[in-house]
Write an enzyme that holds these catalytic residues in place. Structure first.
Site, PDB file in Angstrom:
ATOM      1  N   GLU A   1     -13.481 -46.131  24.715  1.00 55.18           N
ATOM      2  CA  GLU A   1     -13.232 -47.579  24.752  1.00 55.18           C
ATOM      3  C   GLU A   1     -12.708 -48.032  26.117  1.00 55.18           C
ATOM      4  OE1 GLU A   1     -10.796 -48.567  21.318  1.00 55.18           O
ATOM      5  OE2 GLU A   1     -12.569 -48.683  20.069  1.00 55.18           O
TER       6      GLU A   1
ATOM      7  N   GLU B   1     -17.461 -44.928  15.906  1.00 53.02           N
ATOM      8  CA  GLU B   1     -16.302 -45.388  15.128  1.00 53.02           C
ATOM      9  C   GLU B   1     -16.691 -46.629  14.349  1.00 53.02           C
ATOM     10  OE1 GLU B   1     -12.547 -46.037  17.143  1.00 53.02           O
ATOM     11  OE2 GLU B   1     -12.890 -44.318  18.450  1.00 53.02           O
TER      12      GLU B   1
HETATM   13  P1  P53 Z   1      -6.133 -48.659  15.103  1.00 55.73           P
HETATM   14  C1  P53 Z   1      -8.498 -52.109  19.431  1.00 55.73           C
HETATM   15  C2  P53 Z   1      -9.702 -52.684  19.052  1.00 55.73           C
HETATM   16  C3  P53 Z   1     -10.740 -51.883  18.591  1.00 55.73           C
HETATM   17  C4  P53 Z   1     -10.568 -50.518  18.518  1.00 55.73           C
HETATM   18  O1  P53 Z   1      -7.588 -48.674  15.724  1.00 55.73           O
HETATM   19  C5  P53 Z   1      -9.377 -49.943  18.922  1.00 55.73           C
HETATM   20  C6  P53 Z   1      -8.347 -50.738  19.380  1.00 55.73           C
HETATM   21  C7  P53 Z   1      -7.048 -50.126  19.793  1.00 55.73           C
HETATM   22  O2  P53 Z   1      -6.134 -50.195  18.752  1.00 55.73           O
HETATM   23  O3  P53 Z   1      -9.159 -48.607  18.951  1.00 55.73           O
HETATM   24  C8  P53 Z   1     -10.070 -47.679  18.408  1.00 55.73           C
HETATM   25  O4  P53 Z   1      -5.727 -47.234  15.046  1.00 55.73           O
HETATM   26  C9  P53 Z   1      -9.718 -46.337  18.985  1.00 55.73           C
HETATM   27  C10 P53 Z   1      -9.048 -45.417  18.022  1.00 55.73           C
HETATM   28  C11 P53 Z   1      -8.270 -46.231  17.026  1.00 55.73           C
HETATM   29  C12 P53 Z   1      -9.257 -47.048  16.210  1.00 55.73           C
HETATM   30  O5  P53 Z   1     -10.042 -47.864  17.047  1.00 55.73           O
HETATM   31  O6  P53 Z   1      -5.315 -49.459  16.042  1.00 55.73           O
HETATM   32  O7  P53 Z   1     -10.793 -45.693  19.619  1.00 55.73           O
HETATM   33  O8  P53 Z   1      -8.276 -44.498  18.742  1.00 55.73           O
HETATM   34  O9  P53 Z   1      -7.452 -45.491  16.187  1.00 55.73           O
HETATM   35  C13 P53 Z   1      -8.611 -47.917  15.164  1.00 55.73           C
HETATM   36  O10 P53 Z   1      -6.257 -49.254  13.744  1.00 55.73           O
END
Ligand code: P53
Length: 476
Positions: A176, A374
């Site tokens: 990201e 993801e």
């Molecule tokens: P969490 C922001 C927006 C989209 C994805 O996020 C993001 C974030 C940062 O928070 O992160 C990704 O755990 C990232 C993972 C993360 C996952 O999305 O904040 O690649 O490490 O855990 C979910 O709910």
């Protein structure tokens, strides 16, 4: 015949710092994730000056995958995964980041983990830098504001590629990388780039400099990787939240175009090997004189990515804010709520069709294979009296997204490599540091205060996803 191709990669995704724990074991150094406290929705995680007594650092133990990986990988096999996306903790390999020699114990850990996966026919998919760079590189060098990071990262990448060249095919360089488009807040610059801003600094300019060094480092890594094993598939990793115009007012549309440029130009450089003209123009207009050498620009052209890995959780919307013809975008201020979609408890707007839109946007612009690395639904799970978890809301979310992903393949001709839902085993949230924001099909008994037995159990979604994989996405 299924809509998805026969060797479709069905997996699950995690990152080392969010599940491994063992933060000071096996010779591991302190990472940026190790100095972040727990937060909550609307309460940012604090970044402390090193590891302090009496603070709650959720990543230190996480779900202790470091000691549980054998039983966990067995569960992953039971789930039916044929790939497992994780990252290599940079600090297990180079504890401080600037050592001459790598840490053998750390290298051995990933050999053991990958062997354990391969034993069950699970292919590791590896991110090199996922929000966990060595903290020493922050304190000694200022993180990615310093050109020296390029060499440190390229060396780390080379060591990993050489060591695991026969065990890993799919790689990604920076997780990201575009989160830092939101440079007004402290989280993304620190997790992406190890940047701690001082009062009065030009945050935006520093972000562009850091991103430039990262893009050069990524291109060098791609080149090195292909030399070590020409079969490697090395991708970028983009946080894709498409930014819709709020209305069909042409000004809203133009604002959306400008916002998409500022959030996704990183992909242009990764894929095409050069800066798009709108960015050259923007940097010049802002008077940002970046350290960008001729050699950098040559390097960029020699390290274009093989595929686009991306996360998809939500979409955004934007209105024109009367900023005039520049339509300048400020991610921390300009986004508006989309009245057509609902949001999760953490305010993330749920928009399955946005995934199909995003896939089309990538495909039209880049014509490269896509890999959804993801996607998922962070929610509070309640244990039933018998200890089970009926997470139908998670199934509903994922089902709706997989349907759209299949439509993109069936109707839009998208070349899709695979799908790895995020946090398929409960882990520490990146954004908030919470355990209670859960994404898993596998429940882990641990709470926000760090209490719990760490026992693993299957949620309802486990059986559901097992069926999805078995039917190659037909039985949803
Ligand atoms: P969490 C922001 C927006 C989209 C994805 O996020 C993001 C974030 C940062 O928070 O992160 C990704 O755990 C990232 C993972 C993360 C996952 O999305 O904040 O690649 O490490 O855990 C979910 O709910």
């Amino acid at each position: 015949m299924s809509i998805l191709r026969e060797n479709f990669l069905w997996g699950g995704a995690v990152a080392a710092h969010q599940l491994e724990g063992g933060w000071d074991q096996g010779g591991k150094g302190v990472s940026v994730a190790d100095v972040m406290t727990v937060g909550a929705h609307g309460v940012p995680r604090r970044i402390t000056d090193g590891v302090l007594q009496g603070e709650n650092y959720p990543n230190h133990e996480a779900i202790d995958f470091y000691h549980h990986y054998k039983e966990d990988v067995k569960l992953f096999a039971d789930l039916g995964l044929n790939c497992f996306r994780t990252s290599i903790a940079w600090t297990r390999i180079f504890p401080n980041g600037d050592e001459a020699e790598p840490n053998e114990e750390g290298l051995q850990f990933y050999d053991d983990l990958f062997d354990e996966c391969l034993k069950y026919g699970i292919e590791p998919v590896i991110t090199l830098s996922h929000f966990e760079m060595p903290y020493h590189l922050v304190t000694e060098y200022g993180g990615w504001r310093n050109r020296k990071m390029i060499d440190f990262f390229a060396k780390f990448a080379r060591v990993c590629f050489e060591r695991y060249k026969d065990k890993v095919t799919y790689w990604m360089t920076f997780n990201e990388i575009n989160n830092q488009a939101n440079y007004a807040e402290d989280f993304a610059p620190f997790t992406n780039s190890g940047i701690k801003y001082q009062e009065g600094e030009d945050r935006e300019k520093i972000m562009y400099q850091a991103a430039h060094y990262e893009l050069v480092a990524s291109s060098q890594a791609v080149k090195i990787g292909h030399e070590i094993n020409p079969d490697f598939q090395i991708g970028c990793m983009i946080a894709m939240c498409p930014i819709y115009p709020y209305s069909c007012d042409p000004k809203d549309m133009m604002m959306s175009v400008s916002a998409m440029q500022k959030r996704y130009w990183f992909t242009d450089v990764h894929v095409r090997g050069h800066y798009p003209s709108f960015m050259e123009n923007y940097l010049a207009r802002k008077g940002f004189e970046l350290d960008m050498t001729e050699q950098d620009l040559t390097d960029l052209t020699h390290g274009c990515v093989d595929y686009i890995g991306f996360s998809y959780y939500m979409s955004f919307a934007i209105k024109d804010h009367d900023k005039g013809p520049a339509f300048d975008y400020d991610e921390s201020k300009d986004l508006v709520k989309n009245p057509y979609v609902e949001a999760s408890d953490w305010g993330w707007q749920i928009d399955p069709l946005g995934l199909r839109y995003a896939m089309n946007w990538f495909n039209e612009r880049y014509e490269l294979p896509l890999f959804i690395v993801e996607n998922g639904f962070g929610a509070i799970d309640e244990l039933e009296p018998d200890g089970t978890i009926n997470d139908q809301y998670r199934i509903d979310y994922l089902k709706a997204h997989i349907e759209m992903m299949k439509e993109a393949v069936e109707f839009d001709g998208i070349h899709l490599i695979g799908y790895t839902p995020w946090g398929f085993i409960d882990l520490v949230s990146a954004g908030t540091g919470e355990m209670k924001k859960r994404y898993g099909f596998i429940y882990v008994d641990k709470d926000n205060d760090g209490q719990g037995t760490l026992a693993r159990s299957k949620k309802k979604s486990f059986d559901w996803y097992q069926q999805v994989i078995k039917s190659n996405g037909e039985a949803l």
